[in-house]
Write a protein that holds these residues in place. Sequence first.
Motif, PDB file in Angstrom:
ATOM      1  N   ASP A  14       0.834  -1.212   0.000  1.00 41.02           N
ATOM      2  CA  ASP A  14       0.000   0.000   0.000  1.00 41.02           C
ATOM      3  C   ASP A  14       0.864   1.256   0.000  1.00 41.02           C
ATOM      4  OD1 ASP A  14      -2.282  -1.599   0.132  1.00 41.02           O
ATOM      5  OD2 ASP A  14      -2.495  -1.366   2.310  1.00 41.02           O
ATOM      6  N   MET A  15       1.960   1.237   0.770  1.00 39.22           N
ATOM      7  CA  MET A  15       2.840   2.404   0.843  1.00 39.22           C
ATOM      8  C   MET A  15       3.496   2.654  -0.513  1.00 39.22           C
ATOM      9  SD  MET A  15       3.850   4.872   2.798  1.00 39.22           S
ATOM     10  CE  MET A  15       3.672   4.373   4.503  1.00 39.22           C
ATOM     11  N   ARG A  16       3.954   1.588  -1.168  1.00 36.81           N
ATOM     12  CA  ARG A  16       4.552   1.746  -2.499  1.00 36.81           C
ATOM     13  C   ARG A  16       3.512   2.264  -3.500  1.00 36.81           C
ATOM     14  NH1 ARG A  16       6.950  -3.002  -0.786  1.00 36.81           N
ATOM     15  NH2 ARG A  16       9.144  -2.702  -0.285  1.00 36.81           N
ATOM     16  N   ALA A  17       2.290   1.759  -3.413  1.00 28.39           N
ATOM     17  CA  ALA A  17       1.227   2.211  -4.320  1.00 28.39           C
ATOM     18  C   ALA A  17       0.931   3.696  -4.103  1.00 28.39           C
ATOM     19  CB  ALA A  17      -0.036   1.377  -4.122  1.00 28.39           C
ATOM     20  N   LEU A  18       0.943   4.139  -2.858  1.00 23.77           N
ATOM     21  CA  LEU A  18       0.718   5.553  -2.576  1.00 23.77           C
ATOM     22  C   LEU A  18       1.864   6.395  -3.138  1.00 23.77           C
ATOM     23  CD1 LEU A  18      -0.981   7.766  -1.291  1.00 23.77           C
ATOM     24  CD2 LEU A  18       0.150   7.274   0.889  1.00 23.77           C
ATOM     25  N   GLY A  19       3.098   5.933  -2.969  1.00 22.49           N
ATOM     26  CA  GLY A  19       4.242   6.639  -3.545  1.00 22.49           C
ATOM     27  C   GLY A  19       4.125   6.764  -5.056  1.00 22.49           C
ATOM     28  N   ALA A  20       3.716   5.676  -5.715  1.00 21.35           N
ATOM     29  CA  ALA A  20       3.546   5.696  -7.168  1.00 21.35           C
ATOM     30  C   ALA A  20       2.440   6.664  -7.577  1.00 21.35           C
ATOM     31  CB  ALA A  20       3.251   4.290  -7.687  1.00 21.35           C
ATOM     32  N   ALA A  21       1.353   6.690  -6.810  1.00 22.17           N
ATOM     33  CA  ALA A  21       0.241   7.599  -7.112  1.00 22.17           C
ATOM     34  C   ALA A  21       0.671   9.056  -7.000  1.00 22.17           C
ATOM     35  CB  ALA A  21      -0.938   7.314  -6.182  1.00 22.17           C
ATOM     36  N   VAL A  22       1.437   9.381  -5.966  1.00 21.09           N
ATOM     37  CA  VAL A  22       1.927  10.756  -5.816  1.00 21.09           C
ATOM     38  C   VAL A  22       2.850  11.110  -6.978  1.00 21.09           C
ATOM     39  CG1 VAL A  22       3.353  12.281  -4.388  1.00 21.09           C
ATOM     40  CG2 VAL A  22       1.610  10.838  -3.310  1.00 21.09           C
ATOM     41  N   ALA A  23       3.708  10.181  -7.391  1.00 30.70           N
ATOM     42  CA  ALA A  23       4.647  10.435  -8.488  1.00 30.70           C
ATOM     43  C   ALA A  23       3.936  10.795  -9.782  1.00 30.70           C
ATOM     44  CB  ALA A  23       5.550   9.227  -8.697  1.00 30.70           C
ATOM     45  N   ARG A  24       2.746  10.281  -9.982  1.00 30.98           N
ATOM     46  CA  ARG A  24       1.995  10.582 -11.207  1.00 30.98           C
ATOM     47  C   ARG A  24       1.535  12.038 -11.262  1.00 30.98           C
ATOM     48  NH1 ARG A  24       0.457   5.158 -10.371  1.00 30.98           N
ATOM     49  NH2 ARG A  24      -1.415   5.679  -9.209  1.00 30.98           N
ATOM     50  N   HIS A  25       1.627  12.762 -10.154  1.00 32.40           N
ATOM     51  CA  HIS A  25       1.167  14.152 -10.115  1.00 32.40           C
ATOM     52  C   HIS A  25       2.299  15.172 -10.029  1.00 32.40           C
ATOM     53  CE1 HIS A  25      -3.018  12.971  -9.809  1.00 32.40           C
ATOM     54  NE2 HIS A  25      -2.624  12.053  -8.967  1.00 32.40           N
ATOM     55  N   ALA A  73       9.419   5.981  -1.037  1.00 35.11           N
ATOM     56  CA  ALA A  73      10.337   6.410  -2.098  1.00 35.11           C
ATOM     57  C   ALA A  73      10.462   5.350  -3.185  1.00 35.11           C
ATOM     58  CB  ALA A  73      11.702   6.745  -1.507  1.00 35.11           C
ATOM     59  N   GLN A  74      10.429   4.081  -2.821  1.00 35.38           N
ATOM     60  CA  GLN A  74      10.492   3.010  -3.813  1.00 35.38           C
ATOM     61  C   GLN A  74       9.283   3.078  -4.747  1.00 35.38           C
ATOM     62  OE1 GLN A  74      10.825  -0.301  -1.128  1.00 35.38           O
ATOM     63  NE2 GLN A  74      13.071  -0.189  -1.086  1.00 35.38           N
ATOM     64  N   GLY A  75       8.098   3.248  -4.179  1.00 38.31           N
ATOM     65  CA  GLY A  75       6.901   3.393  -4.999  1.00 38.31           C
ATOM     66  C   GLY A  75       6.945   4.651  -5.839  1.00 38.31           C
ATOM     67  N   PHE A  76       7.458   5.724  -5.256  1.00 40.37           N
ATOM     68  CA  PHE A  76       7.592   6.992  -5.973  1.00 40.37           C
ATOM     69  C   PHE A  76       8.485   6.792  -7.203  1.00 40.37           C
ATOM     70  CE2 PHE A  76       9.217  11.229  -6.804  1.00 40.37           C
ATOM     71  CZ  PHE A  76       8.096  12.028  -6.641  1.00 40.37           C
ATOM     72  N   GLY A  77       9.617   6.098  -7.001  1.00 39.10           N
ATOM     73  CA  GLY A  77      10.509   5.810  -8.124  1.00 39.10           C
ATOM     74  C   GLY A  77       9.821   4.981  -9.196  1.00 39.10           C
ATOM     75  N   PRO A  80       0.372  20.131   0.631  1.00 37.78           N
ATOM     76  CA  PRO A  80       1.053  21.008  -0.318  1.00 37.78           C
ATOM     77  C   PRO A  80       1.369  22.351   0.344  1.00 37.78           C
ATOM     78  CG  PRO A  80      -1.281  20.933  -0.789  1.00 37.78           C
ATOM     79  CD  PRO A  80      -1.048  20.004   0.357  1.00 37.78           C
ATOM     80  N   VAL A  81       2.533  22.892   0.046  1.00 39.37           N
ATOM     81  CA  VAL A  81       2.931  24.196   0.573  1.00 39.37           C
ATOM     82  C   VAL A  81       3.312  25.073  -0.616  1.00 39.37           C
ATOM     83  CG1 VAL A  81       4.588  25.437   2.024  1.00 39.37           C
ATOM     84  CG2 VAL A  81       3.772  23.169   2.724  1.00 39.37           C
ATOM     85  N   GLY A  82       2.611  26.174  -0.785  1.00 30.92           N
ATOM     86  CA  GLY A  82       2.917  27.108  -1.868  1.00 30.92           C
ATOM     87  C   GLY A  82       1.948  27.014  -3.026  1.00 30.92           C
ATOM     88  N   GLU A  83       1.979  28.034  -3.853  1.00 31.08           N
ATOM     89  CA  GLU A  83       1.061  28.163  -4.991  1.00 31.08           C
ATOM     90  C   GLU A  83       1.325  27.121  -6.077  1.00 31.08           C
ATOM     91  OE1 GLU A  83      -1.475  30.397  -5.170  1.00 31.08           O
ATOM     92  OE2 GLU A  83      -0.936  30.865  -3.100  1.00 31.08           O
ATOM     93  N   ARG A  84       2.529  26.603  -6.140  1.00 26.98           N
ATOM     94  CA  ARG A  84       2.908  25.644  -7.178  1.00 26.98           C
ATOM     95  C   ARG A  84       1.943  24.456  -7.254  1.00 26.98           C
ATOM     96  NH1 ARG A  84       7.606  24.668  -9.844  1.00 26.98           N
ATOM     97  NH2 ARG A  84       7.880  22.529 -10.541  1.00 26.98           N
ATOM     98  N   TRP A  85       1.360  24.097  -6.133  1.00 24.18           N
ATOM     99  CA  TRP A  85       0.511  22.900  -6.063  1.00 24.18           C
ATOM    100  C   TRP A  85      -0.955  23.207  -6.342  1.00 24.18           C
ATOM    101  CZ3 TRP A  85       3.000  18.454  -6.125  1.00 24.18           C
ATOM    102  CH2 TRP A  85       4.363  18.499  -5.813  1.00 24.18           C
ATOM    103  N   ASN A  86      -1.326  24.471  -6.479  1.00 23.46           N
ATOM    104  CA  ASN A  86      -2.718  24.816  -6.775  1.00 23.46           C
ATOM    105  C   ASN A  86      -3.150  24.229  -8.109  1.00 23.46           C
ATOM    106  OD1 ASN A  86      -2.943  26.245  -4.418  1.00 23.46           O
ATOM    107  ND2 ASN A  86      -2.768  28.258  -5.366  1.00 23.46           N
ATOM    108  N   GLY A  87      -4.344  23.710  -8.154  1.00 25.42           N
ATOM    109  CA  GLY A  87      -4.903  23.188  -9.392  1.00 25.42           C
ATOM    110  C   GLY A  87      -4.515  21.764  -9.727  1.00 25.42           C
ATOM    111  N   ARG A  88      -3.704  21.144  -8.900  1.00 25.95           N
ATOM    112  CA  ARG A  88      -3.353  19.748  -9.163  1.00 25.95           C
ATOM    113  C   ARG A  88      -4.356  18.847  -8.467  1.00 25.95           C
ATOM    114  NH1 ARG A  88       3.136  18.964  -9.052  1.00 25.95           N
ATOM    115  NH2 ARG A  88       3.662  21.135  -9.426  1.00 25.95           N
ATOM    116  N   GLU A  89      -4.559  17.672  -9.035  1.00 26.08           N
ATOM    117  CA  GLU A  89      -5.438  16.703  -8.395  1.00 26.08           C
ATOM    118  C   GLU A  89      -4.819  16.299  -7.074  1.00 26.08           C
ATOM    119  OE1 GLU A  89      -6.778  13.411 -10.725  1.00 26.08           O
ATOM    120  OE2 GLU A  89      -6.603  14.586 -12.543  1.00 26.08           O
ATOM    121  N   SER A  90      -5.641  16.086  -6.081  1.00 24.40           N
ATOM    122  CA  SER A  90      -5.116  15.770  -4.749  1.00 24.40           C
ATOM    123  C   SER A  90      -5.090  14.283  -4.470  1.00 24.40           C
ATOM    124  CB  SER A  90      -5.938  16.477  -3.677  1.00 24.40           C
ATOM    125  OG  SER A  90      -7.271  16.024  -3.698  1.00 24.40           O
ATOM    126  N   ARG A  91      -5.672  13.465  -5.271  1.00 22.04           N
ATOM    127  CA  ARG A  91      -5.688  12.049  -4.955  1.00 22.04           C
ATOM    128  C   ARG A  91      -5.358  11.270  -6.172  1.00 22.04           C
ATOM    129  NH1 ARG A  91      -8.168  15.041  -1.652  1.00 22.04           N
ATOM    130  NH2 ARG A  91      -9.160  14.611   0.237  1.00 22.04           N
TER     131      ARG A  91
END
Length: 183
Positions: free
Chosen positions: A13-24, A45-49, A172-183
């Motif tokens: 589940d942790m790897r899947a969450l990392g992979a999901a975040v990486a897609r955004h 981080a492994q899932g993110f990679g 998210p911290v800062g304007e850079r993340w505005n408008g991105r999907e959150s999940r």
Amino acid sequence: MEAYTRTAATDTDMRALGAAVARHVRGGDVILLSGPLGAGKTTFAQGFGQGLGVREPVVSPTFTIARELEGAFPDGTPAHLVHVDAYRLGDTAYMPGQNTADRLLDELESLGLDEELEDPGERTVILIEWGEQMAAALAPERLEIRIDRGEPGDLDTDQPTSDGPRTVTITPVGERWNGRESR
């Protein structure tokens, strides 16, 4: 993007969450992972990679401080992942009058990482484990990911362990993340 919380019951589940975040993520993004020992930062981080198409193993860069890996964003554009483990940074004596952020920046400069971390390129994503102590100094625009082991009493030990569910808070911290999907 608004802050949200997820539960990761297993390493998978942790790897899947990392992979999901990486897609955004996009080039220039900085992601900070925090949490106690054994919380699952490297597993995330492994899932993110994997989500960034990195084919090499993603391992903790604790003793090398940083590893650079090549992958691709979901649209096929090449991605350069800089995976930093800041756990060992800042553990030496400080000069009189020197604050923590300045000391960390000095250490990053001595490693040749300061410029890349302060201004990632358009294809570079920075993923920093144990990065909370340098967040404001390095990245006013960032995605903070806090991983916590379960509630006290969920396990029979207070020692670091890879067992048990994790609560993952993504902020998210800062304007850079505005408008991105959150999940």
